[in-house]
Motif scaffolding. Structure first.
Motif, PDB file in Angstrom:
ATOM      1  N   ILE A   1     -34.495 -36.312 -70.707  1.00 47.20           N
ATOM      2  CA  ILE A   1     -35.599 -37.267 -70.543  1.00 47.20           C
ATOM      3  C   ILE A   1     -36.467 -36.848 -69.358  1.00 47.20           C
ATOM      4  O   ILE A   1     -37.699 -36.865 -69.422  1.00 47.20           O
ATOM      5  N   LEU A   2     -35.801 -36.446 -68.283  1.00 43.27           N
ATOM      6  CA  LEU A   2     -36.517 -36.037 -67.073  1.00 43.27           C
ATOM      7  C   LEU A   2     -37.451 -34.871 -67.383  1.00 43.27           C
ATOM      8  O   LEU A   2     -38.644 -34.900 -67.065  1.00 43.27           O
TER       9      LEU A   2
ATOM     10  N   ILE B   1     -19.372 -39.826 -65.194  1.00 39.35           N
ATOM     11  CA  ILE B   1     -19.013 -38.480 -65.648  1.00 39.35           C
ATOM     12  C   ILE B   1     -17.586 -38.426 -66.183  1.00 39.35           C
ATOM     13  O   ILE B   1     -17.297 -37.681 -67.117  1.00 39.35           O
ATOM     14  N   HIS B   2     -16.719 -39.277 -65.644  1.00 39.62           N
ATOM     15  CA  HIS B   2     -15.332 -39.244 -66.115  1.00 39.62           C
ATOM     16  C   HIS B   2     -15.163 -39.995 -67.431  1.00 39.62           C
ATOM     17  O   HIS B   2     -14.110 -39.931 -68.044  1.00 39.62           O
TER      18      HIS B   2
ATOM     19  N   ALA C   1     -31.346 -42.198 -65.325  1.00 41.17           N
ATOM     20  CA  ALA C   1     -30.336 -41.982 -66.360  1.00 41.17           C
ATOM     21  C   ALA C   1     -29.388 -40.871 -65.931  1.00 41.17           C
ATOM     22  O   ALA C   1     -28.168 -40.958 -66.139  1.00 41.17           O
ATOM     23  N   MET C   2     -29.933 -39.836 -65.278  1.00 38.94           N
ATOM     24  CA  MET C   2     -29.073 -38.764 -64.786  1.00 38.94           C
ATOM     25  C   MET C   2     -28.077 -39.287 -63.763  1.00 38.94           C
ATOM     26  O   MET C   2     -26.896 -38.937 -63.779  1.00 38.94           O
ATOM     27  N   MET C   3     -28.569 -40.118 -62.853  1.00 33.73           N
ATOM     28  CA  MET C   3     -27.689 -40.673 -61.821  1.00 33.73           C
ATOM     29  C   MET C   3     -26.602 -41.534 -62.466  1.00 33.73           C
ATOM     30  O   MET C   3     -25.438 -41.471 -62.089  1.00 33.73           O
TER      31      MET C   3
ATOM     32  N   GLY D   1     -23.947 -37.674 -70.392  1.00 32.76           N
ATOM     33  CA  GLY D   1     -24.872 -38.618 -69.773  1.00 32.76           C
ATOM     34  C   GLY D   1     -25.888 -37.893 -68.914  1.00 32.76           C
ATOM     35  O   GLY D   1     -27.091 -38.176 -68.956  1.00 32.76           O
ATOM     36  N   ILE D   2     -25.393 -36.917 -68.137  1.00 35.89           N
ATOM     37  CA  ILE D   2     -26.291 -36.170 -67.248  1.00 35.89           C
ATOM     38  C   ILE D   2     -27.271 -35.358 -68.088  1.00 35.89           C
ATOM     39  O   ILE D   2     -28.463 -35.303 -67.795  1.00 35.89           O
ATOM     40  N   ILE D   3     -26.757 -34.757 -69.156  1.00 39.39           N
ATOM     41  CA  ILE D   3     -27.623 -33.918 -69.992  1.00 39.39           C
ATOM     42  C   ILE D   3     -28.712 -34.769 -70.634  1.00 39.39           C
ATOM     43  O   ILE D   3     -29.893 -34.391 -70.630  1.00 39.39           O
ATOM     44  N   ALA D   4     -28.325 -35.947 -71.141  1.00 40.14           N
ATOM     45  CA  ALA D   4     -29.322 -36.818 -71.768  1.00 40.14           C
ATOM     46  C   ALA D   4     -30.384 -37.208 -70.754  1.00 40.14           C
ATOM     47  O   ALA D   4     -31.595 -37.132 -71.025  1.00 40.14           O
TER      48      ALA D   4
END
Lengths: 372, 612, 118, 210
Positions: B598-599, B584-585, B576-578, B591-594
């Motif tokens: 989870i990670l 990101i734009h 999900a981070m990837m 998205g990265i934070i979510a």
């Protein structure tokens, strides 16, 4: 229908023979104009000699080792109920021997290799002709700084004189590869690389970009036209005259010597003499060349040609063998087709489809054909 | 529901039953099941890569062909390379690491069973991520080598390169986690008496592979991070117009890429070194030389990277160094080939299918090795590089080498993994089709390459003489594909049959053959004590003949790690981070934070969960 | 490097608190020396002697930094007392990493020099 | 936090703990990660073709006449470096206390370690903000890019270390790190020391050498 043994034999050979001929033909370098195996310059010979030397050793090793393997495969077949073979765990002497022998063979390859590395990396001195090569997506620009000339997709060089290439790129990494004359040299944006060679024989030879450079990497070919010194001088003198208007009478192009083996014999692009500046089609084409915006990307002057244009220089486009960097033979039909639909022929090319009509294309072809 | 299912499973396991059902596979931490998951997934990707290759071959069958558009061709050749390397050969090797290494060293599992599950899930999600690009019409299209600056935003707008770069990054995490795990496993989990120089040779070669993974993958990780910053955050590391250096990418890529070649081939070396002695009924010739040549090859792997870059013009000193270092590798490789010959020499060769593949491996690898020496010489390599000669070379190494070796391993260990013997006749049919198809497809490429056919071209013009051999190659490629159809048929046919494999069908020498086929969950009811290099042969010799079939036992009293779904949750968080990074734009940092949340959630629950 | 030589991990005798503190002080002094060397050579206090040191500045600084690195690794990370295997697992990659940095810098320096000179 | 197939107490073939061997393996692998980042920095630190040139140590005047102030503040970074070195000392002291079962000492020294770590990250956040205000961003030139990526990834490692040690601090507070479990702290400490020695290299290479 019953066959006699002899005719069955014959029939089998009748099938095999053409296949053998085909294979033999497909394996002979003579079948391939772009081959690396028939070098035509000092530079290419250095690599070819080393490659042959290595190939001989490799073939010897191949035959011996694969032979031993095959022998072992057949000789040491066993059955499940055979007694257990003798349990050998190793043999130091043998292991030392088969470590040392490959080392010696490698030395026999390494010595000429190192010599070749230094030879090919030497900077040529003396009577050299400098040519600046610029790779573009997806065509080649050739500039002769000492002669103040620019051309595209056809590298003219004199036989017997060392050419020193200074290579660069306008966009991404490409690789300049004239197989008959030299190995590859990558071209980089903002970095100069070098390559040199002295051509031994006149003729026209294919070359190609060898580093993946985007969608049309496959269509980034060029021609090397090696000419006798006199012919080269004639060509230079002619090019020096190419300003905005081409000379009224083009030189007889049949004088170009192309009969050497392995060279592609050029098909004369047009039977009729090219239209001159007085021809109405030429005049219409000239107008269109400006009106359609062609001038934005293409220069028509060989002398003092501007740098950094997106499209190839067209000063002598009428005399070239191929258009669109080796994509199409330079016939009037192909040229018209190309002008009307570059995106259909070479998808992704930076030349847009400009909505040129068939008539307009004819005029443009007449105009361009006159630029010899 | 999750907890109850887990509880049931634990109760089940305590009673000595094998857990079954989908949930048991999702939560499994059993190295054997993970090995099978790796194998099945990687083989599926292998078939996809093969289909990609067939499409490429159809396009190249005739000159100026328009079967594929140029952009589709570029996507296919990029994905073919990326898939075969990262999603097929590496994980197929990983399938054997997982299944075989713990059995060969007499362990009940790997050092970190949950980390092992995590590696698999990350690999699976990374592979799916990479292939999801097809659905978006944005499959990677800049080659598996992704040379800068073609990969820059300017020359590759769109998501193609983003999918590639983030997909590889994800797969790198999987490889590194697995490498730490197996490095520790091999050193720490060996049964009593199994000294390093008594380890089975497959375990040895796999161990060396882990070292290469550990040292090579961080470099590609950094290369990809720099690319990511260039594309997402406006840096100019590979942008020459700003002073950046596309050549740095090539250096970093090949510092990773050359060891990667050995990562692909060393496990196959190991497999073949197991198969040849068993079927020649002789111990491996020169065991120590085999081990040390493997170590030497791995060590040299880090000093030869720039031989992929002779055409860039690095100057005579660098050319000389990299050329000589490259030639040195031929010596330990030669030692290996001669030792394989020495192993079969004087043996009593039993011609079963694994032996066919192993012997063909040696024969094919010799060809690939010799053409490799030919590239080692820069003046000659300037002509060979980026032509079909190189394509021929590395297919002889990767296919003739790795795939033949892995096929030998598949036929050899199949009975151990699934308790069923694969059909011998079909196996031999598979072999002959594969051998002939492979050689007819790839040998002519040597000739084409030396005669001027460049690589990575979606088509070629008429008149350069390339027509005949290309057509031959295309036809032969289908023969090669047919061989795998036979293999699939063999699998299906055997699957329907009974579990008929004895514990030791091949009269083998190593520990995995001392336990029932397939092994029970705990592998060894009692941890074995090892006294030599070929423990099973020694036991049989002492016994004076074949050993009796080992009984299945109850696992009562054997403590095994608990199943867990946290590795999967953690892997999902990473993916999900990837994905968030790629968008990101559009999503901003959310998205990265979510994904990161989870990670972290997964990691903490993993850390505080009782491992059992 | 057969790890079986020592079948059980010996009861590790980690250094005493006193040793840790002394190492900490040495690390602090070495850092001060680094910064002092910088000030003396290039900083506000640089004099004519600073210019004389300049050729030795980088080697000296790298030496100091390597010293700090070694102290932390040997004492704080316990490599000095722990099993040799840990040292191997750390030092082997470290050597490859160093060679990699040197190799890349040399190769790129050649490229830049050759390319920019035209 | 045990995750090994040998349940209960284990004998491994080497006699070494699985997790400790694994963290060393990981650290060995990380050496190559930072080596690649440092190489990138060294190759690119003085390169620029567009935008302002490098201005880390000395004032720099662009061809257009704009003056860029020198950007690196050595006193601040020296403080950060000292903090990181001391945190390494504190964490070994915390470990020594954990091994002896001194919970108070463990909480104290581990707490100080955490403080140092937090201050270091704070220093870096301040430094980055300061640089951006002075006009140096990722995009400005290759010094900017390679500097931020190298020190930023180191800072990320420090942050992960802080989270890890904080988790252990909470565990210790709840009395869940008895001497028998001090290995949990030892492993985190090894990671922390490694992050420290990486900074030992970065500090002179980036800040002191021009």
């Amino acid at each position: 229908m019953p066959l006699t043994p002899a005719s069955r034999h014959l029939r089998r050979w009748a099938c095999v023979l053409p296949l053998l001929v085909l294979v033999a033909g497909a394996c002979s370098p003579g079948h391939y104009p772009q081959t690396t195996l028939r070098p035509l310059s000092d530079f290419a010979r250095i690599g070819d000699d080393i490659q042959n030397n290595t190939l001989y050793w490799a073939t010897g090793v191949f035959v011996l080792v694969e032979g031993a393997l095959l022998y072992a495969i057949f000789r040491f077949r066993g059955r499940p109920d055979d007694p257990e073979p003798s349990q050998v765990h190793g043999n130091t002497v043998i292991e030392i021997i088969w470590t040392v022998i490959p080392a010696l063979i490698l030395a026999a390859i390494a010595v000429p290799t190192v010599r070749g590395i230094f030879q090919t990396n030497a900077i040529p001195t003396g009577d050299v002709l400098r040519v600046d090569v610029v790779g573009h997506q997806w065509w080649w620009e050739f500039r002769y700084p000492t002669l103040n000339l620019t051309t595209a997709n056809e590298l003219h060089i004199p036989v017997g004189q060392t050419v020193s290439l200074h290579l660069g790129s306008a966009d991404v990494i490409h690789s300049f590869w004239p197989p008959r004359f030299a190995g590859k040299r990558d071209v980089f944006p903002n970095r100069e690389t070098r390559l040199w060679f002295k051509a031994e024989r006149a003729g026209e030879y294919p070359g190609q970009c060898a580093e993946f450079c985007g969608i049309q990497h496959a269509r980034m070919a060029f021609r090397v036209r090696a000419q006798s010194p006199a012919e080269f001088q004639t060509w230079v003198a002619h090019m020096q005259t190419l300003g905005t208007k081409p000379a009224a009478a083009a030189p007889a192009r049949d004088s170009v010597h192309t009969a050497s083996a392995g060279a592609t014999v050029r098909s004369d692009p047009q039977a009729a003499p090219p239209a001159g500046p007085t021809d109405p089609a030429y005049a219409a084409g000239e107008k269109l060349f400006a009106a359609k915006g062609c001038v934005g990307c293409h220069s028509l002057t060989a002398v003092n040609a501007p740098k950094g244009l997106v499209g190839p220089n067209l000063a002598n486009v009428g005399a070239r063998t191929y258009i669109a960097a080796g994509t199409l033979k330079n016939t009037d039909e192909n040229l018209a087709h190309w002008i009307r639909d570059p995106q259909g022929i070479k998808k992704g090319v930076l030349m847009p489809n400009l909505g040129v009509t068939a008539d307009e294309a004819r005029s443009l072809v007449a105009f361009l054909r006159a630029h010899q | 529901m999750a907890t109850t299912a887990l509880d049931q499973q634990r109760a089940h396991a305590a009673a000595g039953h094998e857990p079954t059902g989908l949930w048991s596979w999702i939560t499994t931490v059993d190295h054997k099941r993970i090995g099978i998951l790796y194998g099945a997934t990687a083989f599926t990707f292998f078939l996809m890569g093969g289909i990609e290759a067939l499409l490429l071959r159809i396009q190249l069958g005739t000159p100026n062909n328009t079967f594929l558009s140029p952009e589709t061709y570029n996507e296919l050749f990029t994905m073919h390379g990326t898939t075969m390397i990262f999603l097929a050969i590496m994980p197929l090797s990983a399938a054997f690491f997982n299944f075989i290494i713990p059995l060969q060293i007499g362990a009940r599992d790997v050092a970190f069973p949950r980390l092992n599950a995590f590696s698999y899930w990350v690999f699976l999600l990374g592979g799916l991520f990479l292939n999801a690009s097809w659905l978006f019409g944005a499959a990677p299209d800049t080659g598996w080598f992704g040379y800068a600056n073609l990969t820059s935003k300017q020359y590759s707008p769109g998501l193609h390169v983003d999918f590639w770069m983030l997909g590889l990054q994800t797969l790198g995490v999987a490889s590194l986690a697995a490498a730490v795990n197996f490095f520790t496993t091999v050193l720490n989990m060996r049964a009593p008496g199994m000294k390093l120089m008594r380890m089975p040779i497959f375990t040895w070669m796999s161990f060396i592979t882990q070292v290469l993974l550990l040292l090579a993958f961080p470099v590609i990780t950094v290369a990809l991070i720099l690319l990511m910053f260039d594309r997402f955050f406006g840096t100019n590391f590979y942008v020459p117009t700003a002073g950046g250096d596309p050549l740095l990418w090539q250096h970093l890529f090949w510092i990773f890429g050359h060891p990667e070649v050995y990562i692909l081939i060393l496990p196959a070396f190991g497999i073949v070194s197991e198969v040849l002695p068993v079927f020649a009924r002789k111990p491996l010739f020169g065991y120590a030389a085999m081990v040390f040549s493997g170590i030497f090859i791995a060590f040299l792997a880090f000093g030869v990277w720039a031989h992929h870059m002779f055409a860039t013009g690095m100057g005579p000193i660098a050319d000389t160094y990299f050329s000589l270092a490259t030639m040195l590798i031929a010596i330990p490789t030669g030692v290996k080939i001669f030792n394989w010959l020495g192993t079969v020499w004087g043996g009593s060769i039993q011609y079963k299918t694994p032996m066919y593949f192993a012997l063909a491996f040696v024969a094919m690898f010799i060809i690939g090795g010799l053409s490799g020496v030919m590239h080692g010489s820069p003046p000659a390599d300037l002509q060979q590089t980026d032509t079909y000669f190189v394509v021929a070379h590395f297919h002889y190494v990767m296919f003739g080498g790795s795939i033949f070796g892995l096929a030998a391993g598949a036929y050899y260990w199949w009975p151990k993994m699934f308790g069923r013997m694969l059909d011998e006749r079909l196996g031999k049919l598979h072999f002959w089709l594969m051998l002939i198809g492979f050689n007819l497809t790839f040998f002519p490429m040597h000739i084409l390459g030396l005669n001027g056919m460049p690589r990575r071209v979606y088509t070629y013009p008429e008149g350069l003489g390339f027509e005949e051999l290309n057509l031959l190659e295309t036809i032969s490629a289908f023969l090669l594909a047919a061989s795998f159809a036979v293999f699939l048929y063999n699998i299906i046919k055997t699957w329907r049959g009974p579990r008929n494999a004895p514990a030791d069908p091949w009269n083998a020498a190593t520990l995995e053959w001392t336990i029932p086929s397939p092994p029970q969950e705990w592998n060894f009811a009692e941890i074995p004590v090892v006294h030599g290099r070929d423990p099973l042969w020694e036991a049989k010799r002492e016994h004076g003949g074949p050993l009796p079939e080992p009984p299945k036992v109850s696992g009562a009293g054997i403590h095994m790690p608990n199943p867990s779904y946290w590795p999967l949750v953690t892997a999902l968080g990473l993916s999900a981070m990837m994905s968030g990074l790629m968008l990101i734009h559009h999503l901003g940092p959310w998205g990265i934070i979510a994904g990161g949340a989870i990670l972290l959630f997964g990691v903490f629950n993993w850390a505080f969960e009782p491992a059992g | 490097m057969d790890a079986h030589a020592t079948s059980a991990e010996p009861e590790r005798s980690h250094p005493s608190v006193g040793v840790y503190v002394r190492i900490g002080l040495v690390l602090f002094v070495l850092t001060a020396l680094e910064v002092g060397l910088y000030e003396f050579t290039y900083g506000g206090h640089a004099g004519p002697a600073g210019a004389a040191i300049q050729p030795f500045f980088v080697p000296l600084l790298l030496l100091l930094s390597a010293g700090k690195f070694a102290l932390v690794a040997m004492f704080y990370m316990h490599l000095k007392q722990d099993h040799r295997l840990f040292t191997g697992v750390f030092v082997f990659p470290l050597i490859i990493a160093t060679v990699l940095i040197l190799g890349l810098v040399v190769l790129e320096a050649y490229h830049f020099a050759f390319a920019r000179a035209g | 936090m045990t995750d090994t197939a040998h349940a209960g107490h284990l004998e491994t073939a080497t006699g070494l703990d699985n997790r400790k061997l694994a963290i060393w393996t990981f650290i060995g692998s990380e050496c190559l990660f930072f080596a690649s980042l440092i190489s990138n920095y060294l190759v690119h630190k003085e390169t620029w073709l567009t935008g302002p040139g490098p201005f880390p140590h000395e004032a720099w005047t662009s061809p257009a006449g704009k003056v860029f102030e020198p950007i690196i503040e050595i006193p601040l970074v020296t403080l950060g470096t000292a903090l990181l070195l001391f945190s390494s000392l504190f964490v070994v002291l915390a470990l020594a206390n954990a091994q002896r079962g001194n919970r108070k000492g463990l909480l104290l020294w581990l707490g100080l370690t955490l403080l140092c770590g937090v201050f270091f990250v704070g220093m870096q956040v301040y430094e980055f903000t300061h640089f951006v205000h002075k006009g140096l961003t990722l995009k400005t030139n290759l010094f900017g890019g390679s500097f931020f990526v190298l020190t930023g990834f180191h800072g990320t490692h420090v942050t992960i270390g802080v989270i890890w040690l904080f988790t252990l601090w909470i565990e210790a507070f709840r009395g869940k790190i008895p001497p028998a479990k001090s290995l949990n702290l030892e492993i985190a400490a090894l990671y922390w020391h490694f992050v420290d020695v990486v900074w030992v290299v970065i500090f002179p290479v980036v800040y002191l050498i021009k």
